[in-house]
Design a protein around this motif. Structure first.
Motif, PDB file in Angstrom:
ATOM      1  N   UNK A  89      33.678   5.940   3.126  1.00  0.00           N
ATOM      2  CA  UNK A  89      34.574   5.922   1.960  1.00  0.00           C
ATOM      3  C   UNK A  89      35.393   7.211   1.884  1.00  0.00           C
ATOM      4  N   UNK A  90      34.757   8.356   2.100  1.00  0.00           N
ATOM      5  CA  UNK A  90      35.505   9.619   2.058  1.00  0.00           C
ATOM      6  C   UNK A  90      36.498   9.703   3.211  1.00  0.00           C
ATOM      7  N   UNK A  91      36.127   9.158   4.347  1.00  0.00           N
ATOM      8  CA  UNK A  91      37.044   9.149   5.483  1.00  0.00           C
ATOM      9  C   UNK A  91      38.266   8.280   5.201  1.00  0.00           C
ATOM     10  N   UNK A  92      38.065   7.133   4.565  1.00  0.00           N
ATOM     11  CA  UNK A  92      39.186   6.253   4.238  1.00  0.00           C
ATOM     12  C   UNK A  92      40.133   6.920   3.245  1.00  0.00           C
ATOM     13  N   UNK A  93      39.593   7.611   2.251  1.00  0.00           N
ATOM     14  CA  UNK A  93      40.435   8.296   1.274  1.00  0.00           C
ATOM     15  C   UNK A  93      41.172   9.456   1.937  1.00  0.00           C
ATOM     16  N   UNK A  94      40.508  10.168   2.846  1.00  0.00           N
ATOM     17  CA  UNK A  94      41.164  11.258   3.577  1.00  0.00           C
ATOM     18  C   UNK A  94      42.342  10.736   4.394  1.00  0.00           C
ATOM     19  N   UNK A  95      42.175   9.581   5.022  1.00  0.00           N
ATOM     20  CA  UNK A  95      43.240   9.027   5.856  1.00  0.00           C
ATOM     21  C   UNK A  95      44.394   8.445   5.042  1.00  0.00           C
ATOM     22  N   UNK A  96      44.171   8.188   3.765  1.00  0.00           N
ATOM     23  CA  UNK A  96      45.288   7.768   2.910  1.00  0.00           C
ATOM     24  C   UNK A  96      46.323   8.880   2.783  1.00  0.00           C
ATOM     25  N   UNK A  97      45.846  10.106   2.740  1.00  0.00           N
ATOM     26  CA  UNK A  97      46.718  11.244   2.453  1.00  0.00           C
ATOM     27  C   UNK A  97      46.870  12.137   3.678  1.00  0.00           C
ATOM     28  N   UNK A  98      47.284  11.575   4.783  1.00  0.00           N
ATOM     29  CA  UNK A  98      47.574  12.364   5.984  1.00  0.00           C
ATOM     30  C   UNK A  98      49.078  12.592   6.084  1.00  0.00           C
ATOM     31  N   UNK A  99      49.450  13.804   6.422  1.00  0.00           N
ATOM     32  CA  UNK A  99      50.867  14.126   6.600  1.00  0.00           C
ATOM     33  C   UNK A  99      51.292  13.638   7.978  1.00  0.00           C
ATOM     34  N   UNK A 100      52.350  12.850   8.012  1.00  0.00           N
ATOM     35  CA  UNK A 100      52.847  12.326   9.278  1.00  0.00           C
ATOM     36  C   UNK A 100      54.287  12.790   9.495  1.00  0.00           C
TER      37      UNK A 100
END
Length: 130
Positions: A96-107
């Protein structure tokens, strides 16, 4: 199966069983911080802590939604810009924390300069040992 692979398999199963027992007795807790420089990230918790919505990430207009795995809940902490994820299964809480982290990745930008995002700031148990 060689002795080494068999021993590794037994140790893996032992660790998983111990994690299950610890999860039932004390629970697992991950803390995440919202880090931003200019545009304040807005994270809202919906559906009694089973869904996280992220808005205004690096000034974007779109809303990013993450549905948490079953058995994991999210809540706001007393600390500013901190989310707390709790559950009995360490694998589901970390996913769950990994999914939330990947929501807010700078691309498509220099990640050394744009450090905005949602990062894990602490791991622990819901109930501390006596």
């Amino acid at each position: 199966m060689s002795n080494r692979r068999g021993a590794a398999l037994v140790r893996t199963i032992q660790s998983q069983i111990l994690n299950m027992i610890t999860g039932l007795k004390r629970g697992y807790q991950y803390k995440m911080r919202l880090v931003y420089n200019h545009f304040p990230i807005q994270a809202t918790i919906e559906d009694d802590g089973t869904r996280v919505e992220v808005r205004n990430f690096v000034g974007q207009k779109m809303t990013k939604v993450c549905k948490l795995p079953e058995g994991v809940t999210c809540r706001r902490s007393d600390v500013k810009d901190e989310l707390v994820f709790e559950g009995n299964d360490i694998t589901k809480v970390s996913v769950a924390t990994s999914q939330v982290h990947h929501l807010a990745l700078v691309r498509n930008k220099d990640i050394r300069k744009f450090l905005d995002g949602i990062y894990v700031s602490g791991k622990g148990h819901v109930l501390e040992e006596e």
